[in-house]
Write a protein that holds these residues in place. Structure first.
Motif, short mmCIF file in Angstrom:
data_model
loop_
_atom_site.label_atom_id
_atom_site.label_comp_id
_atom_site.label_asym_id
_atom_site.label_seq_id
_atom_site.Cartn_x
_atom_site.Cartn_y
_atom_site.Cartn_z
N UNK A 181 5.18 78.09 71.00
CA UNK A 181 5.25 78.43 69.84
C UNK A 181 5.25 77.56 68.78
N UNK A 182 5.58 76.45 68.88
CA UNK A 182 5.77 75.43 67.84
C UNK A 182 4.39 75.26 67.30
N UNK A 183 4.21 75.04 66.00
CA UNK A 183 2.83 74.75 65.54
C UNK A 183 2.49 73.39 65.48
N UNK A 184 1.40 72.92 65.40
CA UNK A 184 1.33 71.52 65.51
C UNK A 184 1.67 70.67 64.35
N UNK A 185 2.21 69.47 64.68
CA UNK A 185 3.13 68.53 63.99
C UNK A 185 4.16 69.11 63.26
N UNK A 186 5.07 69.99 64.01
CA UNK A 186 6.03 70.50 63.45
C UNK A 186 7.50 69.69 63.67
N UNK A 187 7.50 68.87 64.42
CA UNK A 187 8.79 68.24 64.85
C UNK A 187 9.01 66.54 64.43
N UNK A 188 10.11 66.16 64.21
CA UNK A 188 10.35 64.76 63.82
C UNK A 188 10.60 64.04 65.27
N UNK A 189 11.29 64.79 66.01
CA UNK A 189 11.62 64.18 67.56
C UNK A 189 11.95 65.16 68.34
N UNK A 190 11.99 64.78 69.77
CA UNK A 190 12.43 65.63 70.92
C UNK A 190 13.43 64.73 71.89
N UNK A 191 14.26 65.28 72.13
CA UNK A 191 15.52 64.66 72.92
C UNK A 191 15.61 65.17 74.32
N UNK A 192 15.40 64.52 75.18
CA UNK A 192 15.43 65.18 76.78
C UNK A 192 16.72 64.02 77.31
N UNK A 193 17.92 64.60 77.37
CA UNK A 193 19.00 63.79 77.95
C UNK A 193 19.61 64.23 79.23
N UNK A 194 19.50 63.12 80.28
CA UNK A 194 19.90 63.51 81.33
C UNK A 194 19.60 65.05 82.10
N UNK A 195 18.24 65.06 82.16
CA UNK A 195 17.58 66.22 82.90
C UNK A 195 17.92 66.11 84.28
N UNK A 196 17.79 67.13 85.13
CA UNK A 196 17.96 67.12 86.64
C UNK A 196 16.84 66.03 86.96
N UNK A 197 17.23 64.95 87.77
CA UNK A 197 16.26 63.99 88.14
C UNK A 197 14.91 64.45 88.95
N UNK A 198 15.40 65.21 90.09
CA UNK A 198 14.43 65.72 90.99
C UNK A 198 13.74 64.43 91.69
N UNK A 199 14.64 63.67 91.87
CA UNK A 199 13.80 62.34 92.64
C UNK A 199 13.05 62.46 93.77
N UNK A 200 13.63 63.63 94.64
CA UNK A 200 13.00 64.10 95.88
C UNK A 200 11.92 65.08 95.61
N UNK A 201 11.60 65.47 94.25
CA UNK A 201 10.69 66.46 94.11
C UNK A 201 10.27 66.49 92.68
N UNK A 213 1.14 66.54 76.81
CA UNK A 213 0.09 66.86 75.68
C UNK A 213 0.76 67.73 74.57
N UNK A 214 1.93 68.76 75.05
CA UNK A 214 2.43 69.37 74.16
C UNK A 214 3.36 68.77 73.23
N UNK A 215 3.74 67.57 73.79
CA UNK A 215 4.71 66.76 72.78
C UNK A 215 3.83 66.14 71.77
N UNK A 216 2.65 65.71 72.06
CA UNK A 216 1.71 65.23 71.17
C UNK A 216 1.22 66.14 70.34
N UNK A 217 1.05 67.29 70.58
CA UNK A 217 0.68 68.59 69.83
C UNK A 217 1.83 68.70 68.51
N UNK A 218 3.04 68.68 69.18
CA UNK A 218 3.83 69.25 68.23
C UNK A 218 4.58 68.24 67.23
#
Length: 377
Positions: A181-201, A213-218
């Protein structure tokens, strides 16, 4: 989940509005189960009635429940007083102190209106205890911070901790939908801290080529994406996905604010990894095509219980409810590791409507609905 039991239920003639609660329509009983579409204070869900052993269990339908426990309790209380007799037991009690703070956004339309009006906005995906989100908002009042968290108790807790901060908004819907839903070039930054690592999946991780691709867009020109993780495999994986951008890579970097999980890992002498990449020369980056729209009219003569499994997605109609001049489909669909569930309202000679939750237009969901279209149009 709040619920109560009753010996008798009066005739439910709808629609009817009682105070701020509206009971809009109901389905016919199927295997002893009836659904009542309920709206209260701009929130909607199904109240579920189950008849068994000459008594009725009334509760909130699990698939459509909302975060605001107080609203669901209030709706059940209203339903009980309006339609029920001879109450056997109650497992709910409306309490105004359980209401969410006003910083929680449940509507994607409200989110669109908000985000389009902001200049300095940052997004944190999976804020957990909220330490980082609250720290950033408290120390940078000129910025706006938007948080997404799938764990409902954390969402409720942080909403109350942030009630006096005017620059925090919390989203009570799928992160995938929020980013779409975010429009293009709408964010100054995105934080992703300690997500579930899913090292086995690893295919279940938040980070993917589609996520990139979505990060680069917004993200704006000069903005950043920041991963912080205790998983070396996740950090290397993220570096592989975003490695064609300018980036910094750190091990055991000092942080201004330490999360609850990071405190735990540090006590265990675990290493912490930071990967931060920066968006530059945005005009040369590939932009995502406009999202496809899924629209078709369902032929009631073809409507049946469907189960289709493909190599990377599936679609399944598990239940069909009858309502006045309409049918309600309970549908599961999407990727095997990121499945979605929805109720769909189908009326004669009209486009179907997804109830309660917005459709997330990612590639596998679109494939699933196109397959559904083949079966039912």
């Amino acid at each position: 989940m709040p619920n109560f039991k009753a010996k008798k239920i009066k005739d439910i003639s709808l629609p009817i509005k009682v105070g701020e609660t509206e009971f809009v329509f109901k389905t016919k009983a199927q295997l002893g189960k009836t659904l009542v579409y309920t709206s209260i204070d701009n929130a909607s869900f199904f109240i579920e009635i189950n008849e068994k052993n000459n008594e009725f269990v009334i509760k909130i339908d699990k698939l459509t429940k909302i975060t605001d426990l107080a609203l669901m309790q209030k709706a059940l209380e209203c339903f009980e007083k309006t339609f029920c007799e001879e109450i056997i037991s109650r497992a709910y009690h409306y309490n105004q102190f359980k209401e969410l703070a006003g910083n929680v956004i449940t509507s994607t339309n409200d989110f669109k209106e908000l985000i389009n009006s902001l200049d300095n906005a940052y997004l944190e995906i999976g804020f957990g205890s909220g330490r980082h989100l609250l720290y950033q908002a408290s120390n940078n009042p000129q910025n706006t911070y938007i948080g997404i968290e799938i764990h409902k108790p954390s969402l409720i807790q942080v909403s109350k901790l942030a009630k006096d901060l005017k620059n925090i908004y919390l989203l009570d819907f799928d992160a995938r939908i929020a980013i779409k839903e975010l429009k293009e070039s709408s964010l100054n930054g995105i934080f992703l801290h300690f997500p579930v690592p899913w090292d086995d999946a690893p295919y279940r991780r938040v980070v993917s080529n589609e996520f990139k691709d979505e990060c680069l867009r917004v993200l704006k020109e000069g903005a950043f994406f920041e991963l912080r993780s205790d998983s070396l495999m996740y950090a290397k994986y993220t570096k592989e996905i975003f490695g064609d951008l300018d980036y910094d890579y750190f091990k055991n970097k000092d942080a201004r604010i330490i999360s609850k999980y990071e405190s735990r890992w540090l006590k265990m002498n675990k290493d912490i990894y930071d990967f931060v990449c920066y968006v530059k020369n945005k005009k040369n980056l590939k932009q995502e095509l406009q999202n496809q729209k899924i629209e078709f009219i369902i032929d009631f003569n073809k409507l049946n219980f469907i189960k289709h499994i493909d190599k990377d997605f599936f679609v399944k109609i598990s239940r069909i409810y009858d309502s006045e001049n309409a049918k309600i489909i309970q549908l599961a669909y999407g990727g095997f590791d990121t499945p979605s569930s929805s109720y769909i309202l189908c009326e004669n000679n009209k486009e179907f409507k997804i109830l309660f939750h917005d459709f997330c237009p990612n590639a596998l969901n679109i494939k699933a609905f196109n397959k559904l279209k083949e079966f039912l149009e």
